[in-house]
Design a protein around this motif. Structure first.
Motif, mmCIF file in Angstrom:
data_model
loop_
_atom_site.group_PDB
_atom_site.id
_atom_site.type_symbol
_atom_site.label_atom_id
_atom_site.label_comp_id
_atom_site.label_asym_id
_atom_site.label_seq_id
_atom_site.Cartn_x
_atom_site.Cartn_y
_atom_site.Cartn_z
ATOM 1 N N ASP A 41 99.990 51.940 9.996
ATOM 2 C CA ASP A 41 99.232 53.166 10.336
ATOM 3 C C ASP A 41 99.335 53.363 11.754
ATOM 4 O OD1 ASP A 41 98.683 53.102 7.486
ATOM 5 O OD2 ASP A 41 97.025 52.051 7.811
ATOM 6 N N SER A 44 102.767 54.414 12.934
ATOM 7 C CA SER A 44 103.608 55.840 12.695
ATOM 8 C C SER A 44 102.781 57.022 13.288
ATOM 9 C CB SER A 44 102.839 56.057 10.850
ATOM 10 O OG SER A 44 103.708 54.798 10.227
ATOM 11 N N ASN A 45 101.529 56.943 13.687
ATOM 12 C CA ASN A 45 100.890 57.922 14.672
ATOM 13 C C ASN A 45 101.429 57.863 15.882
ATOM 14 O OD1 ASN A 45 99.004 59.220 12.861
ATOM 15 N ND2 ASN A 45 97.573 57.190 12.903
ATOM 16 N N ALA A 73 98.535 64.347 9.305
ATOM 17 C CA ALA A 73 98.233 62.969 8.954
ATOM 18 C C ALA A 73 96.794 62.421 8.837
ATOM 19 C CB ALA A 73 98.872 61.623 9.693
ATOM 20 N N ALA A 77 94.457 62.186 5.255
ATOM 21 C CA ALA A 77 93.658 60.854 5.053
ATOM 22 C C ALA A 77 92.052 61.259 4.773
ATOM 23 C CB ALA A 77 93.546 60.149 6.424
ATOM 24 N N ALA A 104 104.708 55.503 3.012
ATOM 25 C CA ALA A 104 105.125 55.571 4.424
ATOM 26 C C ALA A 104 106.577 55.488 4.546
ATOM 27 C CB ALA A 104 104.302 54.219 5.101
ATOM 28 N N TYR A 131 98.479 56.582 5.026
ATOM 29 C CA TYR A 131 97.443 55.896 6.117
ATOM 30 C C TYR A 131 95.878 56.301 5.291
ATOM 31 C CZ TYR A 131 94.407 57.037 10.014
ATOM 32 O OH TYR A 131 93.138 57.064 11.035
ATOM 33 N N ASP A 134 95.770 53.147 2.861
ATOM 34 C CA ASP A 134 95.840 51.802 3.335
ATOM 35 C C ASP A 134 94.772 51.463 3.937
ATOM 36 O OD1 ASP A 134 98.590 49.922 3.888
ATOM 37 O OD2 ASP A 134 96.775 49.585 4.690
ATOM 38 N N PHE A 135 93.791 52.426 4.919
ATOM 39 C CA PHE A 135 93.185 52.038 5.895
ATOM 40 C C PHE A 135 91.561 51.787 4.890
ATOM 41 C CE2 PHE A 135 93.650 52.612 10.322
ATOM 42 C CZ PHE A 135 92.588 51.582 10.812
ATOM 43 N N TRP A 161 95.802 48.158 16.520
ATOM 44 C CA TRP A 161 95.811 49.532 16.651
ATOM 45 C C TRP A 161 96.473 50.070 18.049
ATOM 46 C CZ3 TRP A 161 94.966 53.907 13.462
ATOM 47 C CH2 TRP A 161 95.248 55.039 14.051
ATOM 48 N N SER A 409 88.393 60.435 9.497
ATOM 49 C CA SER A 409 89.552 61.335 9.542
ATOM 50 C C SER A 409 89.099 62.610 9.949
ATOM 51 C CB SER A 409 90.328 61.314 8.269
ATOM 52 O OG SER A 409 90.774 59.810 8.032
#
Length: 486
Positions: A41, A44-45, A73, A77, A104, A131, A134-135, A161, A409
């Motif tokens: 996650d 990807s960001n 994204a 989320a 993803a 994202y 998954d989180f 992260w 988010s």
């Protein structure tokens, strides 16, 4: 031969896992494999961030298009955090995690091979879905995989992260030295697809359903098999405990909006308020100040792509250190007080940045953002997710993490959109002073709401057992029982 313990419900499952004290071997590998989704996650960001400038130049993107890509994204989320929690409550923890890796992977491929803005945006939509799902699910599953004595390590997601962000920046430097030109953003975004594909295969092969979730459904035979597969624990299925129904029946409360309402009444209300405010405030302050960190990087390390990237990696290095330290502070102070201390530090850093911006030497201008990162990552940055994962019983845990993730988010979107506008209207120095209201609100909430899952047990009838250890079950832990708490 020693007699194997009988598993009659969630309390027995949790007691067996807590009895391990630590994770080793296969259990350790599976634990980090779930963490891999959180790495993806963040990666990807970072992939979009690292390649945004060359993408903008190559595709001649407008400022509006850039803003849309940046916020897509976290905006998606907002919706898919609670959706992921709902899916995990109904289907189990593992299927949504696998689903997220597929989204993803598809998102990375679409964006990496895109020929225009629309295709890149669709790719980011899929990444946002992944994202969000998954989180919400991963943090809940990690809480159910982890013995109570080491649950502070859930805070390591913050270090993961920053490690993911640093990894993508380092890879961007490699691509840059290969002289791929303006296509560097395609390599950066596409590499996230490789990470997603590897994780998808490994999670299919090694993940096993949460024994706690299986027990809430009355599937005791499956729970016993999962305990053995993950932890090597040998047990036998007993008779479902009172309130836990046989296989094939719904042991959890009714799924839907009515169940989500549980989070906003009774004893769960302050828990939801605390975890939501921490998550909201940490996201707002992180993404708002994120607009300033690149300016510091350019000022100190130079305006070339290589120097600016290395500068960003230096800032992220402090985040890695603080993210690792967050597990220690969570264990010593508790999640609530360590969040309060972190918010206090961020508040001081932001006020100092606002009052001294443009008036102090570059070295001082560098130290203040570092203080911000250290306090943020060591406190609320990590705790917003962890406190939600540990505050609810198994039946509603993923809904709790989903709602908290949704609020976080929303904070990300606000930070990305609102504060740049404030900067344009007031200037950077005054913007820092405005942003300081965010950690102040977080600090006040942490001081007013006294709930801390590291100091109490969660029980099935919503009774909090002070002085116990959170076990995620519906029963007292042995320590709480021995102390005579009720």
């Amino acid at each position: 031969m020693a007699q194997r313990q009988s598993v009659n419900g969630v309390a027995d499952v949790v007691a067996l896992i807590d009895g391990l004290g630590k994770l080793t071997g296969r259990a350790q590998f599976i634990w980090f494999l779930v963490f891999g989704g959180l790495f993806l996650d963040a990666y990807s960001n970072a992939a979009l961030s690292a390649g945004l400038a060359p993408m903008t130049e190559q595709m001649s993107l407008s400022s509006t298009q850039v803003s849309v890509l940046t916020a897509t994204a976290p905006a998606l989320a907002i919706i898919f955090n609670p959706v992921g929690g709902w899916l995990a409550t109904r289907m189990g923890r593992v299927p949504p995690l696998l689903m997220a890796k597929v989204f993803a992977l598809l998102g990375a491929l679409l964006a990496g091979f895109a020929g225009d803005f629309t295709m890149v945006w669709i790719g980011r939509v899929l990444v946002g879905v992944a994202y969000g799902i998954d989180f919400a699910v991963a943090m809940a599953l990690l809480a159910e995989y982890t013995p109570a004595s080491i649950r502070g390590r859930l805070n390591l997601w913050q270090a993961v992260w920053y490690i993911a962000t640093t990894s993508n920046l380092a890879l961007a430097l490699v691509f840059y030295n290969f002289d791929v030109g303006a296509d560097i953003w395609r390599w950066s975004v596409g590499s996230a697809g490789v990470v997603a594909a590897v994780l998808l295969v490994l999670q299919i092969l090694f993940l096993s359903e949460s024994p706690s979730w299986l027990a809430t459904k009355g599937r005791l035979e499956d729970a016993v098999r999962s305990l053995h597969k993950i932890f090597g624990i040998s047990a036998v299925a007993g008779t479902p405990a009172e309130g836990e129904k046989a296989e094939g029946e719904k042991a959890a409360p009714a799924i839907g909006m009515r169940q989500i309402g549980i989070l906003f009444r009774g004893r769960y209300l302050p828990r939801t308020v605390l975890s939501s405010v921490i998550s909201l405030a940490q996201a707002m302050q992180y993404f708002a100040v994120g607009w300033y960190l690149p300016l510091i990087s350019l000022t100190i390390f130079g305006e070339s792509f290589e120097k600016a990237t290395i500068g960003s990696m230096v800032f992220n290095a402090f985040g890695i250190v603080a993210g690792i330290a967050s597990a220690y502070f969570a264990r010593r102070l508790g999640l609530r007080l360590s969040s309060a201390a972190g918010f206090a530090g961020v508040l001081v850093a932001l006020v100092a940045m606002g009052l001294t911006f443009g008036k102090v030497p570059t070295a001082v201008a560098f130290i203040l953002p570092v203080l911000f990162i250290l306090c943020h990552a060591a406190g609320p940055g990590a705790n917003g997710k962890s406190i939600a994962a540990l505050s609810y019983r198994s039946e509603v845990r993923t809904l709790g993490t989903g709602v908290t993730g949704m609020v976080g988010s929303f904070g990300s979107v606000v930070g990305l959109y609102l504060f740049p506008q404030i900067k344009d209207a007031l200037g950077l120095a005054d913007t820092f002073l405005v942003i300081a209201v965010v950690p102040l609100a977080g600090l006040i909430t942490c001081l007013v709401v006294k709930w801390d899952p590291t100091k109490a047990t969660v029980s099935p009838d919503d009774e909090d057992i002070e002085g116990g250890t959170l076990d995620g079950s519906g029963r007292k832990t042995p320590a709480a029982a021995a102390a005579g708490t009720n």
